[in-house]
Design an enzyme around this catalytic site. Sequence first.
Site, PDB file in Angstrom:
ATOM      1  N   CYS A   1      -2.252  -4.492   2.062  1.00  0.00           N
ATOM      2  CA  CYS A   1      -2.341  -3.036   1.919  1.00  0.00           C
ATOM      3  C   CYS A   1      -2.744  -2.357   3.227  1.00  0.00           C
ATOM      4  O   CYS A   1      -2.213  -1.301   3.579  1.00  0.00           O
ATOM      5  CB  CYS A   1      -3.285  -2.647   0.790  1.00  0.00           C
ATOM      6  SG  CYS A   1      -4.950  -3.335   0.894  1.00  0.00           S
TER       7      CYS A   1
ATOM      8  N   HIS B   1      -9.082  -1.583  -1.415  1.00  0.00           N
ATOM      9  CA  HIS B   1      -7.694  -1.226  -1.160  1.00  0.00           C
ATOM     10  C   HIS B   1      -7.614  -0.212  -0.024  1.00  0.00           C
ATOM     11  O   HIS B   1      -8.536   0.574   0.169  1.00  0.00           O
ATOM     12  CB  HIS B   1      -7.076  -0.641  -2.423  1.00  0.00           C
ATOM     13  CG  HIS B   1      -5.609  -0.419  -2.347  1.00  0.00           C
ATOM     14  ND1 HIS B   1      -4.708  -1.435  -2.135  1.00  0.00           N
ATOM     15  CD2 HIS B   1      -4.867   0.711  -2.452  1.00  0.00           C
ATOM     16  CE1 HIS B   1      -3.481  -0.951  -2.127  1.00  0.00           C
ATOM     17  NE2 HIS B   1      -3.547   0.363  -2.302  1.00  0.00           N
TER      18      HIS B   1
ATOM     19  N   ASP C   1       0.129   5.269  -2.454  1.00  0.00           N
ATOM     20  CA  ASP C   1      -0.315   3.896  -2.692  1.00  0.00           C
ATOM     21  C   ASP C   1       0.750   2.895  -2.269  1.00  0.00           C
ATOM     22  O   ASP C   1       1.871   2.909  -2.787  1.00  0.00           O
ATOM     23  CB  ASP C   1      -0.663   3.721  -4.168  1.00  0.00           C
ATOM     24  CG  ASP C   1      -1.598   2.558  -4.397  1.00  0.00           C
ATOM     25  OD1 ASP C   1      -1.448   1.516  -3.729  1.00  0.00           O
ATOM     26  OD2 ASP C   1      -2.484   2.685  -5.264  1.00  0.00           O
TER      27      ASP C   1
END
Length: 176
Positions: A20, A126, A144
């Site tokens: 991520c 994250h 995202d």
Amino acid sequence: MEGFYRLVPYFQTQSELKFCGLASLSMVLNALAIDPGRKWKGPWRWFDESMLDCYEPLEKVKARGIAFAKLVSLAHSAGAKVEAFRASHSSIDDFRKYVINCSTSHDCHIISSYHRAALKQTGAGHYSPIGGYHVGKDMALILDVARFKYPPHWIPLKLLWEGMNCVVKSTGQSRG
């Protein structure tokens, strides 16, 4: 929402579960039109997660993710002007001002590091870019990079701030 229009053409899904940070950084570096100094594929000079291995081997990132400080160092080494701050060293009002500023700029982008539980999501730590800000609702648009899990979504800035304020056990510091 100038920042959104710069980021969205480079929106990508992280290629590995722990990538991520690398996917977020690739998006931002491409949106800033920073030349990676080498070819990605064929004649194209383009940032990709696979090219962001100068501080941490990709196999290590694939297993554990990447620490905040190393992601900041990667951004610096790639040529980005970086202002890194942790929620514990700032205030939500300062963060809001920064989000508003970057959301209306073409050369400023934010990669937020947060704990998903504070956002009532599954998972743990994250990274994802912030694509915009809604003044009337005090919400941030999270682009995202784990799109297989969550599509882009609006989140109250207060919840995002709480997620950024979560402490990482291994470092004793807030996430972002």
